[in-house]
Scaffold this active site. Structure first.
Site, PDB file in Angstrom:
ATOM      1  N   GLY A 263      30.599  -4.986 -92.516  1.00  0.00           N
ATOM      2  CA  GLY A 263      30.076  -4.741 -91.185  1.00  0.00           C
ATOM      3  C   GLY A 263      28.687  -5.320 -91.078  1.00  0.00           C
ATOM      4  O   GLY A 263      27.984  -5.477 -92.084  1.00  0.00           O
TER       5      GLY A 263
ATOM      6  N   GLN B 212      20.324  -6.074 -87.766  1.00  0.00           N
ATOM      7  CA  GLN B 212      20.213  -6.613 -89.119  1.00  0.00           C
ATOM      8  C   GLN B 212      19.965  -8.114 -89.138  1.00  0.00           C
ATOM      9  O   GLN B 212      19.625  -8.661 -90.177  1.00  0.00           O
ATOM     10  CB  GLN B 212      21.480  -6.296 -89.924  1.00  0.00           C
ATOM     11  CG  GLN B 212      21.653  -4.826 -90.231  1.00  0.00           C
ATOM     12  CD  GLN B 212      22.888  -4.601 -91.044  1.00  0.00           C
ATOM     13  OE1 GLN B 212      23.984  -4.475 -90.495  1.00  0.00           O
ATOM     14  NE2 GLN B 212      22.724  -4.558 -92.360  1.00  0.00           N
TER      15      GLN B 212
ATOM     16  N   CYS C 209      24.232  -1.170 -98.159  1.00  0.00           N
ATOM     17  CA  CYS C 209      23.857  -1.861 -96.928  1.00  0.00           C
ATOM     18  C   CYS C 209      23.214  -3.203 -97.268  1.00  0.00           C
ATOM     19  O   CYS C 209      22.407  -3.288 -98.189  1.00  0.00           O
ATOM     20  CB  CYS C 209      22.875  -0.995 -96.141  1.00  0.00           C
ATOM     21  SG  CYS C 209      22.367  -1.675 -94.569  1.00  0.00           S
ATOM     22  N   LEU C 210      23.556  -4.227 -96.505  1.00  0.00           N
ATOM     23  CA  LEU C 210      22.955  -5.543 -96.726  1.00  0.00           C
ATOM     24  C   LEU C 210      21.447  -5.511 -96.527  1.00  0.00           C
ATOM     25  O   LEU C 210      20.726  -6.301 -97.135  1.00  0.00           O
ATOM     26  CB  LEU C 210      23.585  -6.576 -95.783  1.00  0.00           C
ATOM     27  CG  LEU C 210      25.081  -6.821 -95.964  1.00  0.00           C
ATOM     28  CD1 LEU C 210      25.594  -7.781 -94.900  1.00  0.00           C
ATOM     29  CD2 LEU C 210      25.383  -7.348 -97.353  1.00  0.00           C
TER      30      LEU C 210
ATOM     31  N   HIS D  79      28.259   3.917 -89.936  1.00  0.00           N
ATOM     32  CA  HIS D  79      27.185   3.246 -90.684  1.00  0.00           C
ATOM     33  C   HIS D  79      26.567   2.146 -89.831  1.00  0.00           C
ATOM     34  O   HIS D  79      25.345   2.058 -89.698  1.00  0.00           O
ATOM     35  CB  HIS D  79      27.741   2.677 -91.987  1.00  0.00           C
ATOM     36  CG  HIS D  79      26.754   1.893 -92.769  1.00  0.00           C
ATOM     37  ND1 HIS D  79      26.126   2.379 -93.886  1.00  0.00           N
ATOM     38  CD2 HIS D  79      26.255   0.630 -92.586  1.00  0.00           C
ATOM     39  CE1 HIS D  79      25.289   1.451 -94.355  1.00  0.00           C
ATOM     40  NE2 HIS D  79      25.360   0.383 -93.582  1.00  0.00           N
ATOM     41  N   GLU D  80      27.407   1.288 -89.254  1.00  0.00           N
ATOM     42  CA  GLU D  80      26.887   0.195 -88.425  1.00  0.00           C
ATOM     43  C   GLU D  80      26.280   0.725 -87.127  1.00  0.00           C
ATOM     44  O   GLU D  80      25.271   0.218 -86.654  1.00  0.00           O
ATOM     45  CB  GLU D  80      27.980  -0.840 -88.139  1.00  0.00           C
ATOM     46  CG  GLU D  80      28.534  -1.529 -89.369  1.00  0.00           C
ATOM     47  CD  GLU D  80      27.474  -2.160 -90.266  1.00  0.00           C
ATOM     48  OE1 GLU D  80      26.431  -2.625 -89.760  1.00  0.00           O
ATOM     49  OE2 GLU D  80      27.687  -2.178 -91.498  1.00  0.00           O
TER      50      GLU D  80
ATOM     51  N   HIS E  21      22.688   1.578 -87.204  1.00  0.00           N
ATOM     52  CA  HIS E  21      21.753   0.451 -87.040  1.00  0.00           C
ATOM     53  C   HIS E  21      21.357   0.247 -85.586  1.00  0.00           C
ATOM     54  O   HIS E  21      20.207  -0.086 -85.300  1.00  0.00           O
ATOM     55  CB  HIS E  21      22.365  -0.847 -87.576  1.00  0.00           C
ATOM     56  CG  HIS E  21      22.339  -0.958 -89.063  1.00  0.00           C
ATOM     57  ND1 HIS E  21      21.176  -1.008 -89.792  1.00  0.00           N
ATOM     58  CD2 HIS E  21      23.349  -1.041 -89.956  1.00  0.00           C
ATOM     59  CE1 HIS E  21      21.463  -1.107 -91.071  1.00  0.00           C
ATOM     60  NE2 HIS E  21      22.784  -1.120 -91.197  1.00  0.00           N
TER      61      HIS E  21
END
Length: 189
Positions: free
Chosen positions: A45, A50, A98-99, A140-141, A144
């Protein structure tokens, strides 16, 4: 085109993102670039904050998780202007990464199910009820685009234990296989 991923400490990750309209500039190209970036970075995702854009846009592909979580089979979505309308009372705990927080994985407690309203890349409206790991990926996304990170959901003691790793991310002292943008330098670092 691979876009750089913004790292923990960058202010864009703490802003509440704005809804967009169908005339958002180069939207189809942006979505394609976000997907390419997500796949290149081995993510499942990616949210627009991000990549430095404070807009309510998510790209998701949880299909790689289908072996462990069958509800993720074929789960690929583009969600624009997403808003969670309901969360289940039942919760569960799973590890998340997470990235934007490379090399950090922590157990996070989240609702096991959600109902979410969004429009797709063609601005067709959807209301979906999701459960299990698919719901977790979306939550999670979704965090953001609400200016939150998964570490906001962990116990204070756990956050204290990863403080050194977080400081290294803020300073840009991380290794990734993808391009990143570290937090802008501030006084007193």
């Amino acid at each position: 085109m691979f876009l750089p991923v913004y790292l923990y400490g960058h202010p864009v990750l703490r802003k509440v993102a704005e809804d967009i309209t169908p005339d958002y500039p180069n939207l189809k190209e942006l979505i394609a670039n976000m997907k390419e970036t997500m796949y290149h970075s081995d993510g499942i995702g990616l949210a627009a904050p991000q990549i430095g854009l404070s807009i309510r846009l998510l790209v998701l592909d949880a299909d790689p998780m289908k072996e462990d979580f069958p509800e993720c089979a074929g789960f690929q979505r583009v969600m624009i202007n997403a808003h969670i309308e309901e969360e289940s009372e039942e919760q569960c705990s799973e590890y998340e990464g997470c990235l934007s927080l490379p090399a950090i994985h922590e157990k996070v407690v989240r609702p096991t199910g959600i109902r979410i309203r969004y429009v797709d890349e063609d601005f067709r409206p959807h209301v979906e009820e999701l459960s299990g790991f698919a719901a977790r990926v979306v939550q999670h996304e979704y965090d953001h685009i609400d200016g939150k990170l998964f570490i906001d959901h962990i116990a204070p003691i756990r956050k204290q234990l990863i403080k050194g790793k977080l400081q290294n991310i803020i300073k840009g002292k991380v290794r990734t296989s993808y391009r990143v943008v570290a937090a802008p330098a501030t006084k007193g670092r």
